[in-house]
Design a protein around this motif. Structure first.
Motif, PDB file in Angstrom:
ATOM      1  N   SER A  68       0.816  -1.220   0.000  1.00 35.74           N
ATOM      2  CA  SER A  68       0.000   0.000   0.000  1.00 35.74           C
ATOM      3  C   SER A  68       0.850   1.272   0.000  1.00 35.74           C
ATOM      4  CB  SER A  68      -0.927   0.011   1.217  1.00 35.74           C
ATOM      5  OG  SER A  68      -0.162  -0.023   2.418  1.00 35.74           O
ATOM      6  N   ALA A  69       2.169   1.128  -0.090  1.00 35.54           N
ATOM      7  CA  ALA A  69       3.054   2.298  -0.068  1.00 35.54           C
ATOM      8  C   ALA A  69       2.963   3.084  -1.368  1.00 35.54           C
ATOM      9  CB  ALA A  69       4.498   1.847   0.171  1.00 35.54           C
ATOM     10  N   PRO A  70       3.185   4.404  -1.319  1.00 36.52           N
ATOM     11  CA  PRO A  70       3.199   5.211  -2.552  1.00 36.52           C
ATOM     12  C   PRO A  70       4.432   4.915  -3.386  1.00 36.52           C
ATOM     13  CG  PRO A  70       3.881   6.549  -0.689  1.00 36.52           C
ATOM     14  CD  PRO A  70       3.464   5.218  -0.119  1.00 36.52           C
ATOM     15  N   THR A  71       4.353   5.239  -4.668  1.00 34.78           N
ATOM     16  CA  THR A  71       5.481   5.065  -5.594  1.00 34.78           C
ATOM     17  C   THR A  71       5.758   6.388  -6.295  1.00 34.78           C
ATOM     18  OG1 THR A  71       4.224   4.540  -7.598  1.00 34.78           O
ATOM     19  CG2 THR A  71       4.607   2.716  -6.042  1.00 34.78           C
ATOM     20  N   PRO A  72       6.878   6.494  -7.031  1.00 38.11           N
ATOM     21  CA  PRO A  72       7.115   7.704  -7.824  1.00 38.11           C
ATOM     22  C   PRO A  72       6.042   7.955  -8.879  1.00 38.11           C
ATOM     23  CG  PRO A  72       9.159   6.518  -7.501  1.00 38.11           C
ATOM     24  CD  PRO A  72       8.068   5.620  -6.991  1.00 38.11           C
ATOM     25  N   CYS A  73       5.243   6.946  -9.229  1.00 40.00           N
ATOM     26  CA  CYS A  73       4.100   7.139 -10.126  1.00 40.00           C
ATOM     27  C   CYS A  73       2.899   7.519  -9.273  1.00 40.00           C
ATOM     28  CB  CYS A  73       3.800   5.855 -10.902  1.00 40.00           C
ATOM     29  SG  CYS A  73       5.103   5.341 -12.019  1.00 40.00           S
ATOM     30  N   ALA A  74       2.504   8.773  -9.339  1.00 42.85           N
ATOM     31  CA  ALA A  74       1.512   9.293  -8.398  1.00 42.85           C
ATOM     32  C   ALA A  74       0.192   8.529  -8.415  1.00 42.85           C
ATOM     33  CB  ALA A  74       1.259  10.769  -8.694  1.00 42.85           C
ATOM     34  N   ASP A  75      -0.172   7.954  -9.547  1.00 46.98           N
ATOM     35  CA  ASP A  75      -1.460   7.271  -9.662  1.00 46.98           C
ATOM     36  C   ASP A  75      -1.433   5.837  -9.134  1.00 46.98           C
ATOM     37  OD1 ASP A  75      -2.490   9.530 -10.835  1.00 46.98           O
ATOM     38  OD2 ASP A  75      -2.191   8.822 -12.890  1.00 46.98           O
ATOM     39  N   ARG A  77       3.930  12.633 -23.586  1.00 47.65           N
ATOM     40  CA  ARG A  77       3.731  13.789 -22.713  1.00 47.65           C
ATOM     41  C   ARG A  77       2.369  14.431 -22.955  1.00 47.65           C
ATOM     42  NH1 ARG A  77       9.583  14.998 -23.655  1.00 47.65           N
ATOM     43  NH2 ARG A  77      10.595  13.985 -21.879  1.00 47.65           N
ATOM     44  N   SER A  78       1.949  14.454 -24.202  1.00 52.53           N
ATOM     45  CA  SER A  78       0.653  15.087 -24.495  1.00 52.53           C
ATOM     46  C   SER A  78      -0.503  14.269 -23.942  1.00 52.53           C
ATOM     47  CB  SER A  78       0.482  15.288 -26.003  1.00 52.53           C
ATOM     48  OG  SER A  78       0.343  14.033 -26.663  1.00 52.53           O
ATOM     49  N   THR A  79      -0.298  12.960 -23.764  1.00 46.65           N
ATOM     50  CA  THR A  79      -1.367  12.099 -23.238  1.00 46.65           C
ATOM     51  C   THR A  79      -1.197  11.803 -21.751  1.00 46.65           C
ATOM     52  OG1 THR A  79      -0.118  10.124 -23.917  1.00 46.65           O
ATOM     53  CG2 THR A  79      -1.759  10.987 -25.466  1.00 46.65           C
ATOM     54  N   GLY A  80      -0.164  12.379 -21.123  1.00 44.26           N
ATOM     55  CA  GLY A  80       0.031  12.194 -19.691  1.00 44.26           C
ATOM     56  C   GLY A  80       0.740  10.919 -19.295  1.00 44.26           C
ATOM     57  N   VAL A  81       1.235  10.158 -20.274  1.00 44.37           N
ATOM     58  CA  VAL A  81       1.976   8.932 -19.950  1.00 44.37           C
ATOM     59  C   VAL A  81       3.327   9.281 -19.341  1.00 44.37           C
ATOM     60  CG1 VAL A  81       3.030   6.847 -20.913  1.00 44.37           C
ATOM     61  CG2 VAL A  81       0.778   7.583 -21.701  1.00 44.37           C
ATOM     62  N   PHE A  82       3.987  10.298 -19.912  1.00 39.96           N
ATOM     63  CA  PHE A  82       5.207  10.840 -19.319  1.00 39.96           C
ATOM     64  C   PHE A  82       4.875  12.204 -18.720  1.00 39.96           C
ATOM     65  CE2 PHE A  82       8.391   8.871 -22.622  1.00 39.96           C
ATOM     66  CZ  PHE A  82       8.110   7.614 -22.125  1.00 39.96           C
ATOM     67  N   ALA A  83       5.455  12.487 -17.554  1.00 38.67           N
ATOM     68  CA  ALA A  83       5.408  13.844 -17.033  1.00 38.67           C
ATOM     69  C   ALA A  83       6.469  14.671 -17.760  1.00 38.67           C
ATOM     70  CB  ALA A  83       5.670  13.832 -15.535  1.00 38.67           C
ATOM     71  N   GLU A  84       6.476  15.959 -17.479  1.00 40.58           N
ATOM     72  CA  GLU A  84       7.494  16.821 -18.080  1.00 40.58           C
ATOM     73  C   GLU A  84       8.881  16.379 -17.600  1.00 40.58           C
ATOM     74  OE1 GLU A  84       7.202  19.269 -20.457  1.00 40.58           O
ATOM     75  OE2 GLU A  84       5.231  18.321 -20.574  1.00 40.58           O
ATOM     76  N   PRO A  85       9.916  16.575 -18.414  1.00 42.45           N
ATOM     77  CA  PRO A  85      11.256  16.138 -18.015  1.00 42.45           C
ATOM     78  C   PRO A  85      11.700  16.780 -16.702  1.00 42.45           C
ATOM     79  CG  PRO A  85      11.218  16.804 -20.330  1.00 42.45           C
ATOM     80  CD  PRO A  85       9.904  17.213 -19.750  1.00 42.45           C
ATOM     81  N   LYS A 112       1.142  -2.031  -4.926  1.00 44.49           N
ATOM     82  CA  LYS A 112       0.339  -3.130  -5.469  1.00 44.49           C
ATOM     83  C   LYS A 112      -0.179  -2.813  -6.857  1.00 44.49           C
ATOM     84  CE  LYS A 112      -3.767  -5.970  -4.689  1.00 44.49           C
ATOM     85  NZ  LYS A 112      -4.929  -6.239  -3.830  1.00 44.49           N
ATOM     86  N   ALA A 113      -0.719  -1.611  -7.040  1.00 46.36           N
ATOM     87  CA  ALA A 113      -1.275  -1.237  -8.346  1.00 46.36           C
ATOM     88  C   ALA A 113      -0.180  -1.192  -9.412  1.00 46.36           C
ATOM     89  CB  ALA A 113      -1.974   0.118  -8.249  1.00 46.36           C
ATOM     90  N   LEU A 114       1.016  -0.740  -9.039  1.00 45.93           N
ATOM     91  CA  LEU A 114       2.096  -0.658 -10.025  1.00 45.93           C
ATOM     92  C   LEU A 114       2.607  -2.057 -10.382  1.00 45.93           C
ATOM     93  CD1 LEU A 114       3.729   1.198 -11.801  1.00 45.93           C
ATOM     94  CD2 LEU A 114       5.380   1.471  -9.939  1.00 45.93           C
ATOM     95  N   VAL A 115       2.687  -2.952  -9.393  1.00 50.56           N
ATOM     96  CA  VAL A 115       3.059  -4.331  -9.708  1.00 50.56           C
ATOM     97  C   VAL A 115       2.021  -4.943 -10.644  1.00 50.56           C
ATOM     98  CG1 VAL A 115       3.374  -6.660  -8.804  1.00 50.56           C
ATOM     99  CG2 VAL A 115       4.390  -4.719  -7.602  1.00 50.56           C
ATOM    100  N   ASN A 116       0.741  -4.732 -10.354  1.00 49.75           N
ATOM    101  CA  ASN A 116      -0.301  -5.271 -11.233  1.00 49.75           C
ATOM    102  C   ASN A 116      -0.193  -4.699 -12.639  1.00 49.75           C
ATOM    103  OD1 ASN A 116      -1.826  -7.218  -9.797  1.00 49.75           O
ATOM    104  ND2 ASN A 116      -2.876  -5.610  -8.643  1.00 49.75           N
ATOM    105  N   HIS A 117       0.106  -3.402 -12.756  1.00 48.74           N
ATOM    106  CA  HIS A 117       0.269  -2.781 -14.075  1.00 48.74           C
ATOM    107  C   HIS A 117       1.449  -3.404 -14.813  1.00 48.74           C
ATOM    108  CE1 HIS A 117       0.787   0.197 -17.227  1.00 48.74           C
ATOM    109  NE2 HIS A 117       2.029   0.378 -16.809  1.00 48.74           N
ATOM    110  N   LEU A 118       2.594  -3.519 -14.135  1.00 49.58           N
ATOM    111  CA  LEU A 118       3.785  -4.077 -14.771  1.00 49.58           C
ATOM    112  C   LEU A 118       3.558  -5.543 -15.139  1.00 49.58           C
ATOM    113  CD1 LEU A 118       6.712  -3.723 -15.657  1.00 49.58           C
ATOM    114  CD2 LEU A 118       7.412  -4.281 -13.318  1.00 49.58           C
TER     115      LEU A 118
END
Length: 200
Positions: free
Chosen positions: A37-44, A168-176, A48-54
């Protein structure tokens, strides 16, 4: 095409994915249940959610290697499907490497957008690299960015440069994120994908 880009293309994608896999699996295996349940550098995403995504990326990109159709409309809860999820992830990453090592996997186009197959496979390589770093940072681990990773980073530098405007235009990457002068290739890659490589 510059020399480094040419060198990156000389490495088979299956071999690059194998390098990424060897760094990903130990990180995933070392994630404790209490960190899910810990946060990750991916704000969304929490851990657990990031492991499931990967995990979902690893499974669906096997289909794309075989020129099949992927489905990212929903993300299954593979972590919640049983306590053996770490070993299942390891097995699926083995299958991902095998799929992109198969004859013809890098040739032609793949996916619904009919993108060059090597670029599609490189998207899986990107996730298997930067999201594993995200998970390592979120769970107090180190990502092993040693010399063996250099060909992966050379491939991904070109991939990110190609994908960045749309991503970047679709929000997949944040700004550099700016990186220090003399930053490593890995730090530059993280910065280009909108990550702070110095985050603790």
């Amino acid at each position: 095409m510059d020399t480094k880009r040419s060198e990156a293309r000389s490495h088979a994608l299956g071999d690059l994915l194998a390098v990424a896999r060897e760094r990903a699996v130990p990180v995933i295996r070392a994630i404790p249940d209490e960190a899910l349940s810990a946060p990750t550098p991916c704000a969304d995403y929490d851990v657990k959610a990031l492991v499931n995504h990967l995990f979902h990326v690893v499974v669906e990109f096997q289909k794309l290697a075989a020129k099949g159709e992927s489905d990212f409309s929903t993300t299954p809860d593979r972590v919640g499907a049983g306590p053996d999820w770490r070993e299942r992830f390891a097995e699926e990453t083995d299958r991902l490497v095998a799929a992109w090592s198969a004859p013809g996997a890098e040739e032609g186009t793949a996916g619904a957008w009919q993108m060059p197959a090597r670029l599609v496979g490189s998207m899986a390589l990107l996730d298997l690299t930067v999201h594993v770093w995200d998970l390592a940072r979120a769970t107090g681990q180190e990502y092993r960015a040693d010399d063996e990773v250099e060909p992966v980073l050379e491939q991904l530098a070109g991939t990110v440069a190609e994908l960045a405007p749309t991503a970047r235009s679709t929000g997949v990457f944040a700004e550099p994120v700016p990186v220090a002068e003399g930053a490593s290739a890995f730090e530059r890659l993280l910065g280009q994908t909108g990550r702070d490589p110095y985050r603790t």
